[in-house]
Design a protein around this motif. Structure first.
Motif, short mmCIF file in Angstrom:
data_model
loop_
_atom_site.label_atom_id
_atom_site.label_comp_id
_atom_site.label_asym_id
_atom_site.label_seq_id
_atom_site.Cartn_x
_atom_site.Cartn_y
_atom_site.Cartn_z
N ASP A 95 -63.66 -59.80 64.59
CA ASP A 95 -65.04 -59.55 65.04
C ASP A 95 -65.65 -60.78 65.71
O ASP A 95 -66.81 -60.76 66.11
N GLY A 96 -64.89 -61.88 65.80
CA GLY A 96 -65.41 -63.09 66.43
C GLY A 96 -66.06 -64.06 65.46
O GLY A 96 -66.53 -65.12 65.89
N SER A 97 -66.07 -63.76 64.17
CA SER A 97 -66.66 -64.68 63.19
C SER A 97 -65.73 -65.86 62.96
O SER A 97 -64.51 -65.70 62.93
N ALA A 119 -62.60 -62.65 70.96
CA ALA A 119 -62.26 -61.48 70.14
C ALA A 119 -62.15 -60.24 71.01
O ALA A 119 -61.21 -59.44 70.86
N GLY A 120 -63.06 -60.07 71.96
CA GLY A 120 -63.00 -58.93 72.87
C GLY A 120 -61.77 -58.96 73.75
O GLY A 120 -61.12 -57.94 73.98
N ALA A 121 -61.42 -60.16 74.23
CA ALA A 121 -60.23 -60.31 75.07
C ALA A 121 -58.97 -60.00 74.27
O ALA A 121 -58.03 -59.40 74.79
N ASN A 168 -52.93 -59.31 62.40
CA ASN A 168 -53.53 -58.07 61.89
C ASN A 168 -55.00 -58.25 61.49
O ASN A 168 -55.78 -57.30 61.55
N GLN A 169 -55.36 -59.45 61.05
CA GLN A 169 -56.71 -59.68 60.52
C GLN A 169 -57.49 -60.79 61.20
O GLN A 169 -58.69 -60.94 60.96
N CYS A 170 -56.82 -61.61 62.01
CA CYS A 170 -57.52 -62.76 62.59
C CYS A 170 -56.93 -63.13 63.95
O CYS A 170 -55.95 -62.54 64.40
N ILE A 171 -57.55 -64.12 64.57
CA ILE A 171 -57.12 -64.64 65.86
C ILE A 171 -56.99 -66.15 65.75
O ILE A 171 -57.92 -66.82 65.29
#
Length: 138
Positions: A38-40, A59-61, A105-108
């Motif tokens: 979500d970008g957090s 996050a959008g990319a 799966n859960q983060c970037i």
């Protein structure tokens, strides 16, 4: 033999430890952070400051990599050219600086490098950790 980054399990490490011990400590990633899908912001290295709008755009990319092909992404107020964007990774560059962005799966994971590091070295460090997290359900 297990690589240094495989010795601990996700349950025993903090997200900050992943940034410090598995990315920055390689010497191939000069700045790094981990964000949620979500970008957090979950964890960041010292001196790496990405505004909320940039985190949200990353996050959008990561959710739609094709949307940033031929365009750019902002990192610390600087526009970086997108060299490659697919699922799960995006590679960006501006002059001798660049970054590898890899979604799990859960983060970037975001790993940044400057002129003293080759892109492939940074990419490998980030991708290895991303692969490890994906294999362990993260």
């Amino acid at each position: 033999a297990l690589a240094r980054w495989q010795k601990k399990t996700p349950e025993t490490m903090s997200w900050q430890s992943y940034v410090d011990d598995q990315l920055i400590a390689t010497g191939f990633v000069q700045k790094a952070c981990i964000i949620g899908l979500d970008g957090s912001l979950w964890a960041t290295s010292a001196g790496f400051s990405l505004p909320a709008a940039e985190l949200s755009a990353i996050a959008g990319a990561s959710a739609n990599p094709a949307a940033v092909l031929g365009g750019g992404l902002m990192l610390e107020g600087q526009k970086y050219m997108v060299l490659r964007a697919d699922d799960p990774s995006i590679y960006v560059r501006k002059g001798s600086d660049g970054a590898c962005i890899s979604k799990t799966n859960q983060c970037i994971l975001i790993g940044w490098y400057g002129e003293k590091v080759q892109a492939g070295q940074c990419n490998q460090a980030v991708e290895k950790l991303a692969d490890y997290l994906r294999e362990n359900g993260y």
